[in-house]
Write a protein that holds these residues in place. Structure first.
Motif, PDB file in Angstrom:
ATOM      1  N   GLN A 130     -17.007  45.031  39.228  1.00 19.31           N
ATOM      2  CA  GLN A 130     -17.815  43.909  39.697  1.00 19.31           C
ATOM      3  C   GLN A 130     -19.197  43.951  39.037  1.00 19.31           C
ATOM      4  OE1 GLN A 130     -18.194  43.757  43.968  1.00 19.31           O
ATOM      5  NE2 GLN A 130     -19.140  41.758  43.935  1.00 19.31           N
ATOM      6  N   ALA A 131     -19.792  45.126  38.922  1.00 23.94           N
ATOM      7  CA  ALA A 131     -21.097  45.263  38.268  1.00 23.94           C
ATOM      8  C   ALA A 131     -21.022  44.855  36.793  1.00 23.94           C
ATOM      9  CB  ALA A 131     -21.606  46.692  38.402  1.00 23.94           C
ATOM     10  N   ALA A 132     -19.862  45.052  36.176  1.00 20.97           N
ATOM     11  CA  ALA A 132     -19.666  44.665  34.774  1.00 20.97           C
ATOM     12  C   ALA A 132     -19.246  43.208  34.623  1.00 20.97           C
ATOM     13  CB  ALA A 132     -18.603  45.570  34.150  1.00 20.97           C
ATOM     14  N   SER A 133     -19.149  42.484  35.732  1.00 14.95           N
ATOM     15  CA  SER A 133     -18.761  41.065  35.761  1.00 14.95           C
ATOM     16  C   SER A 133     -17.307  40.828  35.364  1.00 14.95           C
ATOM     17  CB  SER A 133     -19.682  40.219  34.879  1.00 14.95           C
ATOM     18  OG  SER A 133     -21.011  40.305  35.324  1.00 14.95           O
ATOM     19  N   TYR A 134     -16.451  41.841  35.488  1.00 16.65           N
ATOM     20  CA  TYR A 134     -15.027  41.675  35.184  1.00 16.65           C
ATOM     21  C   TYR A 134     -14.228  41.249  36.405  1.00 16.65           C
ATOM     22  CZ  TYR A 134     -15.335  43.702  30.477  1.00 16.65           C
ATOM     23  OH  TYR A 134     -15.601  43.939  29.155  1.00 16.65           O
ATOM     24  N   MET A 145     -14.922  52.572  30.959  1.00 13.96           N
ATOM     25  CA  MET A 145     -13.726  52.063  31.634  1.00 13.96           C
ATOM     26  C   MET A 145     -12.664  53.157  31.736  1.00 13.96           C
ATOM     27  SD  MET A 145     -11.608  48.566  30.884  1.00 13.96           S
ATOM     28  CE  MET A 145     -12.827  47.467  31.601  1.00 13.96           C
ATOM     29  N   THR A 146     -12.076  53.274  32.933  1.00 15.52           N
ATOM     30  CA  THR A 146     -11.081  54.312  33.204  1.00 15.52           C
ATOM     31  C   THR A 146      -9.672  53.728  33.251  1.00 15.52           C
ATOM     32  OG1 THR A 146     -11.142  54.028  35.607  1.00 15.52           O
ATOM     33  CG2 THR A 146     -12.792  55.527  34.635  1.00 15.52           C
ATOM     34  N   GLU A 147      -8.683  54.607  33.307  1.00 19.13           N
ATOM     35  CA  GLU A 147      -7.290  54.177  33.468  1.00 19.13           C
ATOM     36  C   GLU A 147      -7.121  53.389  34.771  1.00 19.13           C
ATOM     37  OE1 GLU A 147      -3.490  53.379  32.528  1.00 19.13           O
ATOM     38  OE2 GLU A 147      -4.901  54.416  31.223  1.00 19.13           O
ATOM     39  N   GLU A 201     -13.751  35.144  34.585  1.00 18.78           N
ATOM     40  CA  GLU A 201     -13.479  34.641  33.235  1.00 18.78           C
ATOM     41  C   GLU A 201     -13.716  35.742  32.205  1.00 18.78           C
ATOM     42  OE1 GLU A 201     -15.223  31.281  30.204  1.00 18.78           O
ATOM     43  OE2 GLU A 201     -15.242  30.831  32.347  1.00 18.78           O
ATOM     44  N   GLU A 202     -14.796  36.517  32.398  1.00 16.09           N
ATOM     45  CA  GLU A 202     -15.074  37.622  31.481  1.00 16.09           C
ATOM     46  C   GLU A 202     -13.956  38.657  31.512  1.00 16.09           C
ATOM     47  OE1 GLU A 202     -17.234  36.418  33.700  1.00 16.09           O
ATOM     48  OE2 GLU A 202     -19.096  35.968  32.666  1.00 16.09           O
ATOM     49  N   GLY A 203     -13.437  38.928  32.694  1.00 12.22           N
ATOM     50  CA  GLY A 203     -12.334  39.866  32.819  1.00 12.22           C
ATOM     51  C   GLY A 203     -11.080  39.373  32.118  1.00 12.22           C
ATOM     52  N   MET A 204     -10.785  38.087  32.261  1.00 13.61           N
ATOM     53  CA  MET A 204      -9.621  37.519  31.579  1.00 13.61           C
ATOM     54  C   MET A 204      -9.824  37.532  30.072  1.00 13.61           C
ATOM     55  SD  MET A 204      -7.052  37.014  33.421  1.00 13.61           S
ATOM     56  CE  MET A 204      -6.050  36.165  32.214  1.00 13.61           C
ATOM     57  N   ARG A 224     -13.836  51.822  41.957  1.00 17.21           N
ATOM     58  CA  ARG A 224     -13.744  51.226  40.627  1.00 17.21           C
ATOM     59  C   ARG A 224     -13.926  49.708  40.670  1.00 17.21           C
ATOM     60  NH1 ARG A 224     -15.794  54.349  37.608  1.00 17.21           N
ATOM     61  NH2 ARG A 224     -15.201  52.900  35.953  1.00 17.21           N
ATOM     62  N   LEU A 225     -13.520  49.069  41.752  1.00 17.65           N
ATOM     63  CA  LEU A 225     -13.778  47.628  41.887  1.00 17.65           C
ATOM     64  C   LEU A 225     -15.276  47.354  41.881  1.00 17.65           C
ATOM     65  CD1 LEU A 225     -11.048  46.562  44.442  1.00 17.65           C
ATOM     66  CD2 LEU A 225     -11.405  45.546  42.186  1.00 17.65           C
ATOM     67  N   ASN A 226     -16.060  48.230  42.511  1.00 12.76           N
ATOM     68  CA  ASN A 226     -17.516  48.063  42.490  1.00 12.76           C
ATOM     69  C   ASN A 226     -18.055  48.149  41.069  1.00 12.76           C
ATOM     70  OD1 ASN A 226     -17.778  47.709  45.258  1.00 12.76           O
ATOM     71  ND2 ASN A 226     -17.984  49.906  45.635  1.00 12.76           N
ATOM     72  N   THR A 227     -17.519  49.077  40.275  1.00 12.13           N
ATOM     73  CA  THR A 227     -17.940  49.211  38.881  1.00 12.13           C
ATOM     74  C   THR A 227     -17.544  47.977  38.077  1.00 12.13           C
ATOM     75  OG1 THR A 227     -17.746  51.612  39.005  1.00 12.13           O
ATOM     76  CG2 THR A 227     -17.711  50.632  36.799  1.00 12.13           C
TER      77      THR A 227
END
Length: 113
Positions: free
Chosen positions: A71-75, A30-32, A88-91, A66-69
């Motif tokens: 999204q791949a992480a389900s965030y 995860m990046t800034e 939900e995972e992102g929250m 970064r949105l693609n990344t």
């Protein structure tokens, strides 16, 4: 069990501030930029890469990558053409429900609910 009890064994250096959220440090990938995106979407808004870029110091192209990344992480989840929202995972990540476990990241079931 209170929220404080769940994290009493964590080192204060394990935590970071993301906007108005205090969370455990992010995964290594995860990046800034990811944190800025998560902060923007964590306000419950559905946003485009351009809107996010307009409110950060990043380009639309960088936000899109970064949105693609994320999204791949389900965030984050794509809700339509060029529109994204937090999952939900992102929250759960933003709310500090994510705990490191065996060098991976998983949901802390005691915080759910």
């Amino acid at each position: 069990m209170s929220d404080e009890d769940l994290f009493e064994d964590t080192d204060p250096d394990d935590w970071i501030e993301i906007g108005s959220f205090r969370v455990l440090k992010q995964p290594d990938w995860m990046t800034e930029t990811d944190l800025q995106i998560m902060d923007a979407l964590g306000r419950g808004l559905i946003l485009s890469p351009k809107i996010i870029a307009d409110n950060t110091d990043k380009s639309r192209e960088a936000i899109s990558r970064r949105l693609n990344t994320l999204q791949a992480a389900s965030y984050v989840k794509k809700t339509g053409r060029g529109r994204y929202k937090i999952t939900e995972e992102g929250m759960e990540f933003l709310e500090g429900r994510v705990l490191p476990e065996n060098d991976d990241w998983s949901i802390n079931p005691e915080r759910n609910g």
